[in-house]
Design an enzyme around this catalytic site. Structure first.
Site, mmCIF file in Angstrom:
data_model
loop_
_atom_site.group_PDB
_atom_site.id
_atom_site.type_symbol
_atom_site.label_atom_id
_atom_site.label_comp_id
_atom_site.label_asym_id
_atom_site.label_seq_id
_atom_site.Cartn_x
_atom_site.Cartn_y
_atom_site.Cartn_z
ATOM 1 N N ALA A 64 0.879 -1.152 0.000
ATOM 2 C CA ALA A 64 0.000 0.000 0.000
ATOM 3 C C ALA A 64 0.917 1.202 0.000
ATOM 4 O O ALA A 64 2.039 1.109 0.472
ATOM 5 C CB ALA A 64 -0.853 0.002 1.254
ATOM 6 N N CYS A 65 0.478 2.330 -0.550
ATOM 7 C CA CYS A 65 1.475 3.343 -0.849
ATOM 8 C C CYS A 65 0.945 4.763 -0.914
ATOM 9 O O CYS A 65 -0.249 5.004 -0.909
ATOM 10 C CB CYS A 65 2.095 3.061 -2.205
ATOM 11 N N GLY A 66 1.900 5.698 -1.015
ATOM 12 C CA GLY A 66 1.596 7.086 -1.291
ATOM 13 C C GLY A 66 2.135 7.477 -2.657
ATOM 14 O O GLY A 66 3.244 7.092 -3.025
#
Ligand code: SF4
Ligand code: SF4
Lengths: 512, 366
Positions: free
Chosen positions: B10-12
């Site tokens: 999961a990320c930005g």
């Protein structure tokens, strides 16, 4: 009952297959069982005012047990048995004795019941946790709509002055609302009412039924848009209208229950309406040749595929159905290249109305392995999207179907499950023409037991129940469209499988 | 083929373009990534920068990751055989930076022998990635480059001395993998030619997409589902020439219910897209930013399970996982827009907005 035999007659050495137990404290001698049993097991003896049973004739169909108003009957496998022997089982000894008495090939119905590994039971499914939210099918859209037919590699558009136009003309594709179709079961093999029930259910749910090789009666042609019509080696019931009312035309090469063997409808089942539909004389055996005599090679198949496309003005997908044999993947690739739009593969556990038992139980390969190897082969050759792949033979519940699609099938044909929904108990006596459930018979007394309104309702319920379960499983995986499951082997893991089996299935072992 | 291990994360995400084409340094993109620190866990960060190699703009810039120094020989002899190499140098790095076990990075400016084009470069990149053990081409576009690795984005930026580059478009990524492969090649962005993709999410259709792309000659070797995105976009946009507006409807198509309510013409087009490109529907929660020369776009999945927001200020166009990150680098915005699931937000150089590209967006996809 005969106690004295003429000299040339043989006394039978067979043991009964089923034990018929009647609980005297419950039986009210209403004789319902006698009327229900088409095999003539039950009888009433007026002299002694007792119900009798000729156990030798019982096939264990459970019709009488279900219908008995007082539930006085228990029908179960007969406990009498030979000395236990891992090699010579009761079935083997009985079959041999039967042949010693008859000198014939043993016929049977339904699908292979031998304990070849059922891969469905060794494959588990994935579900979303934390990193990927599960989707709730009761609250969010969940799409099972499926299209059968050839797909393009790419679409071309034109963009003129801001107007988008689709330039590519799609190949004919048939839309179905759930990836479950009814397998080929011909009018003749099954009763008119059973046939009509399948047609009604397919049309109500938005899927397809398959006419098998027995034609489509005139008055049922209104169900054509939900029909896959077969063109088999006997060419029974084939006329231009038959093809043109259909959704899909299917060339039947083989059947999972009897690869390499043609259909056989005994003359007793060829009644007047059947003779009209099949376009053959009443009372004659309807014997389909083992091969199609105009197809001795893949080029010949291609010729027939294109002949059928011509006959239907290139408006319908043409399917080719084969039994899963050892080199099914290579054959499937040839079929795709020969111009078929759909390939149907039927596994060793696929059902039949009549087949030699020795063939049914020993020829072919499990559908799970066949789906995996056909899908992989077509992908490796870059032609997977040229055909839809329909798998048949051996689906018992919706999880089997989810696993089949994840292995690579576009949709599945269900035969046996549909029959069971209508009442079948897998007594395997379809070939006798006597079916106490009114499904696999042409006897008007028996077939009227099946009311198409009610039977089709049962079928629709089955489709609905399985489709809902498929949606639940998809949602659990975090998927909201069936196309994202197709060929998605990441969603599968094997349990208790050997290395080669995992390799063929193209899946990892559980925990990997 | 039982397939590779897939990494979950999961990320930005963040992207910025100056639509006038002016070049600027890495300050904005690094600040924005820092602002979204909670979206990463220090196990992956990376950037793609466009317009950074004006002196070599006609050559493919191959950024190659070398897990051991020895493998460079193999890479270079492979490159010599297949390309004219006009420049080769180690990518300058800061050994003081707080990063995890950095490999060595080299960059080569190359031209295919015999006038071969993009497809040739793609196939050679695939060959290096699958055949030369320990060597990975992490970017292969012209006048652009990818810088990525294991660490927080600001540490990666420091490691690659990113402040020394100037580009007109930057994208950044901060990663929160659920396992710890500690592998530099697994960081984002993913790139092929001048296409770069950063991705937040987990693709539940991974197996389907991957196997379809394999049939089209793309082999997923980088152990992450983001690769699938990059290849899907390459296939649809570069090879098949479809515009973003159509590609968006392939990756994140409307529901059948919605299609059923459209006018006949739209219904026909959307149905054809779903039938034909069913294996490229990207299912599950995801947001991506895709960049190529001249434009970038952001898009989120069809039921919007992961966030995305865009913003504009003068010539600057932003797209990000969070509005806060945009505000952190540009407090005053002319416009903030949060798109619907499957609706692309696009930032393009003004010169690209001209006739030919505009004509590719019809009313159906407006
Ligand atoms: S149906 Fe049941 S109650 Fe009636 S005669 Fe048969 S066993 Fe007895
Ligand atoms: S054949 Fe069926 S109906 Fe007849 S006795 Fe056996 S179980 Fe009952």
């Amino acid at each position: 009952m005969k106690f004295l035999l003429k000299k040339e007659e043989m006394f039978s050495f067979m043991l009964p297959e089923f034990l018929v137990e009647r609980r005297g404290d419950r039986c009210i001698k209403c004789r319902v069982c006698e009327r229900q049993c088409g095999f003539g097991v039950h009888s009433y003896d007026e002299m002694s005012n007792t119900m009798r049973a000729d156990e030798m004739k019982c096939v264990g169909c459970q019709r009488c047990a279900v219908m008995c108003p007082t539930k006085a009957l228990i029908i179960r496998p007969h406990p009498s048995d030979y000395r236990p022997n891992a090699n010579w089982t009761r079935e083997k000894i009985q079959d041999l004795k039967k042949q010693a008495e008859s000198g014939g090939v043993i016929l049977t119905g339904s699908g292979c019941d031998k304990p070849y590994r059922i891969y469905w039971d060794h494959i588990v499914l994935n579900a979303a946790q934390v990193t990927n939210p599960a989707i709730d099918p009761l609250r969010e859209p969940m799409e099972l709509r499926t299209f059968l037919g050839r797909k393009h590699d790419k679409l071309e558009f034109s963009f003129d002055g801001g107007e988008v136009e689709l330039v590519t003309e799609l190949y004919p594709n048939v839309q179905i609302e759930t990836p479950i179709l009814f397998s080929a079961m011909s009018y003749g093999a099954i009763s008119y009412n059973a046939f009509k029930s399948l047609a009604m259910a397919a049309s109500e749910y938005g899927t397809l039924f398959n006419t098998g090789e027995g034609g489509l009666p005139k008055e049922l042609r209104k169900f054509g848009k939900n029909a896959v019509v077969q063109c088999a080696s006997g060419r029974f019931g084939v006329d231009p209208e038959y093809f043109n009312v259909a959704a899909i035309v299917e060339i039947k090469i083989g059947q999972g229950a009897k690869p390499g063997i043609g259909g056989h409808l005994p003359g007793e089942k060829v009644t007047k309406p059947i003779s009209e539909t099949r376009m053959i004389p009443e009372g004659t055996d309807a014997l389909s040749p083992a091969p199609q005599h105009d197809i001795y090679s893949i080029e010949d198949l291609s010729t027939l595929i294109y002949a059928l496309k011509e006959a239907t003005n290139y408006e319908k997908p043409v399917s080719v159905k084969i039994a899963t044999v050892h080199n099914v993947a290579a054959i499937a690739s040839g079929i795709a290249r020969a111009g078929a739009d759909i390939i149907a593969i039927d596994g060793i556990r696929g059902g039949t109305g009549a087949a030699p038992k020795i063939i049914r139980d020993n020829v072919g390969i499990p559908i799970e392995l066949a789906i995996a190897s056909v899908d992989e082969r077509l992908r490796r050759e870059g032609i997977r999207n040229k055909v839809s792949l329909i798998a048949a033979g051996g689906f018992r519940n919706s999880a089997d179907i989810v696993k089949a699609i994840a292995l690579g099938a576009d949709a599945v044909y269900i035969g046996t499950p549909a029959l069971i929904a209508m009442g079948c108990t897998l007594c395997q006596k379809c070939h006798t023409g006597i079916c106490n459930w009114g499904i696999c018979t042409q006897d008007p007394q028996l077939s009227k037991r099946l009311n198409p309104e009610i039977a089709s309702k049962r079928l629709v319920n089955l489709l609905k129940a399985w489709s809902n379960e498929i949606k639940e499983m998809l949602g659990a995986m975090g998927i909201n469209a069936i196309e994202s499951l197709r060929g998605n082997r990441e969603m599968l893991r094997g349990v208790g499988l050997q290395e080669w089996e995992l390799e063929v299935l193209g899946i990892k072992g559980a925990g990997e | 083929m039982r397939g590779f291990e897939k990494v979950h994360d999961a990320c930005g995400l963040f992207g910025v373009i100056d639509r006038s084409g002016s070049r600027f340094d890495s300050d904005m993109v690094v600040t924005a990534m820092k602002n979204m620190k909670v979206r990463g866990n220090g196990l992956g960060g990376g950037f793609a920068a466009y317009g950074i190699y004006p002196d070599f703009k006609d050559y493919y810039a191959l950024h190659v990751m070398l897990e051991t120094p020895e493998v460079r020989k193999d890479v270079e002899s492979f490159l010599e055989k297949n390309f004219d190499v006009v420049n080769a140098e180690e990518i300058p790095t800061n050994s003081e930076a707080n990063v995890f076990r950095p490999p060595v990075f080299w960059r080569y400016f190359v031209m295919p022998k015999n006038d071969e084009g993009d497809d040739y470069v793609v196939s050679k990149v695939m060959e290096i990635n699958t055949k030369i053990d320990g060597a990975y081409v992490i970017s292969s576009g012209k006048n652009m480059g990818v810088f990525k690795g294991v660490g927080f984005p600001e540490d990666i930026a420091e490691f690659f001395l990113l402040h020394e580059y100037r580009g007109y478009m930057w994208i950044g990524h901060s990663r929160f993998p659920t396992n710890t492969p500690g592998w530099w090649g697994g960081a984002h962005p993913f790139n092929i030619l001048d296409w770069s993709v950063v991705h937040n999410g987990e693709i539940s259709s991974y197996g389907t997409n991957k196997r379809y792309l394999e049939m089209r000659g793309y082999f997923c070797t980088l152990l992450t589902d983001t690769e699938v995105m990059a290849y899907a976009v390459d296939l649809l946009m570069r090879k098949q020439g479809l515009p973003i507006e159509i590609v968006a409807k392939i990756l994140a198509p409307p529901m059948w219910d919605q299609i059923g309510r459209m006018d006949e013409k739209s219904k026909k087009i959307y149905t054809a897209l779903r039938i034909t490109y069913a294996p490229l529907l990207i299912n599950g929660p995801w947001t991506i930013i895709v960049a190529r020369h001249g434009e970038m776009f952001g898009i989120t999945d069809r039921i919007r399970l992961r966030p995305i927001t865009s913003g504009e200020k003068g010539d600057l166009f932003f797209v990000s996982s969070e509005e806060a990150a945009i505000r952190a680098v540009c407090g005053e915005l002319d416009r903030v827009y949060t798109p619907m699931g499957g609706e692309p937000v696009v930032g393009r150089l003004y010169k690209f907005e001209k006739a030919e590209r505009r004509s590719q967006r019809g009313e159906v996809f407006a």
